[in-house]
Design a protein around this motif. Structure first.
Motif, PDB file in Angstrom:
ATOM      1  N   TYR A   1      19.940  11.935  -4.917  1.00  0.00           N
ATOM      2  CA  TYR A   1      19.321  12.751  -3.875  1.00  0.00           C
ATOM      3  C   TYR A   1      19.422  14.257  -4.167  1.00  0.00           C
ATOM      4  O   TYR A   1      18.795  15.059  -3.487  1.00  0.00           O
ATOM      5  N   ASN A   2      20.191  14.645  -5.205  1.00  0.00           N
ATOM      6  CA  ASN A   2      20.253  16.049  -5.615  1.00  0.00           C
ATOM      7  C   ASN A   2      19.044  16.461  -6.455  1.00  0.00           C
ATOM      8  O   ASN A   2      18.813  17.652  -6.668  1.00  0.00           O
ATOM      9  N   LEU A   3      18.300  15.480  -6.939  1.00  0.00           N
ATOM     10  CA  LEU A   3      17.131  15.774  -7.765  1.00  0.00           C
ATOM     11  C   LEU A   3      15.908  15.983  -6.882  1.00  0.00           C
ATOM     12  O   LEU A   3      15.713  15.278  -5.890  1.00  0.00           O
ATOM     13  N   SER A   4      15.077  16.938  -7.278  1.00  0.00           N
ATOM     14  CA  SER A   4      13.807  17.119  -6.578  1.00  0.00           C
ATOM     15  C   SER A   4      12.892  15.939  -6.919  1.00  0.00           C
ATOM     16  O   SER A   4      13.169  15.170  -7.858  1.00  0.00           O
ATOM     17  N   LYS A   5      11.796  15.813  -6.196  1.00  0.00           N
ATOM     18  CA  LYS A   5      10.829  14.748  -6.494  1.00  0.00           C
ATOM     19  C   LYS A   5      10.286  14.898  -7.913  1.00  0.00           C
ATOM     20  O   LYS A   5      10.112  13.909  -8.628  1.00  0.00           O
ATOM     21  N   GLU A   6      10.050  16.147  -8.319  1.00  0.00           N
ATOM     22  CA  GLU A   6       9.533  16.401  -9.669  1.00  0.00           C
ATOM     23  C   GLU A   6      10.555  16.001 -10.729  1.00  0.00           C
ATOM     24  O   GLU A   6      10.211  15.379 -11.736  1.00  0.00           O
ATOM     25  N   GLN A   7      11.814  16.366 -10.485  1.00  0.00           N
ATOM     26  CA  GLN A   7      12.862  16.000 -11.439  1.00  0.00           C
ATOM     27  C   GLN A   7      13.011  14.486 -11.521  1.00  0.00           C
ATOM     28  O   GLN A   7      13.161  13.931 -12.606  1.00  0.00           O
ATOM     29  N   ARG A   8      12.957  13.833 -10.385  1.00  0.00           N
ATOM     30  CA  ARG A   8      13.075  12.374 -10.378  1.00  0.00           C
ATOM     31  C   ARG A   8      11.909  11.739 -11.123  1.00  0.00           C
ATOM     32  O   ARG A   8      12.084  10.745 -11.839  1.00  0.00           O
TER      33      ARG A   8
ATOM     34  N   ASP B   1      19.742  20.968 -12.428  1.00  0.00           N
ATOM     35  CA  ASP B   1      18.889  21.693 -13.366  1.00  0.00           C
ATOM     36  C   ASP B   1      19.460  21.667 -14.780  1.00  0.00           C
ATOM     37  O   ASP B   1      18.724  21.485 -15.754  1.00  0.00           O
TER      38      ASP B   1
END
Length: 147
Positions: free
Chosen positions: A62-69, A33
């Motif tokens: 893989y620590n990022l959410s789909k939205e963040q990615r 975040d």
């Protein structure tokens, strides 16, 4: 094999302070975040990414959410003005790292501004930025100096 997002080795302490300092409005936030906030501020206010001096692993993809990615990918497409950048995962990550590197000093300054309501302050800054951008008068120096 997971892809790694890195930061400057010297910036690790800044991220830790933002997460752990009692007076930080970002206390207890997770590294992905904080990285996303830094990257977004770098894009909006610094306008250009800033190359890293040293590389220190910070988060894995893989620590990022789909939205963040999706945001990381969108910023890379915006920067390169082409969807073809998505083929080169290393380039996408490098762009994200450079914007986060440019945005970290802005995030740090905003987080410790006199206004205790950081989120409201950040919201106001972004609204002001977009209003000025429509008028063509927003500059990163104006934004940084006001924080």
């Amino acid at each position: 094999m997971p892809k790694r997002f890195t930061i400057n080795r010297s910036d690790r302490k800044i991220y830790e302070n933002l997460r752990k300092a009692k007076k930080s409005p970002l206390k207890d936030m997770h590294n992905p975040d904080l990285f996303m906030l830094s990257m977004t501020l770098g894009l909006f206010f610094a306008k250009e990414g800033k190359e890293l001096d040293s590389h220190d692993q910070f988060i894995n993809d893989y620590n990022l959410s789909k939205e963040q990615r999706s945001i990381v990918d969108a910023i890379a497409v915006y920067k390169e003005q082409s969807l073809e950048v998505l083929i080169d995962e290393d380039k996408v990550i490098k762009i994200a790292e450079e914007y986060a590197n440019a945005g970290l000093p802005i995030l740090e300054k905003m987080a410790y501004c006199p206004d205790p309501k950081f989120i409201k302050f950040l919201e106001k800054e972004l609204v002001d930025y977009f209003e000025k951008e429509r008028l063509g008068s927003a500059t990163s120096e104006n934004i940084i100096n006001r924080a």
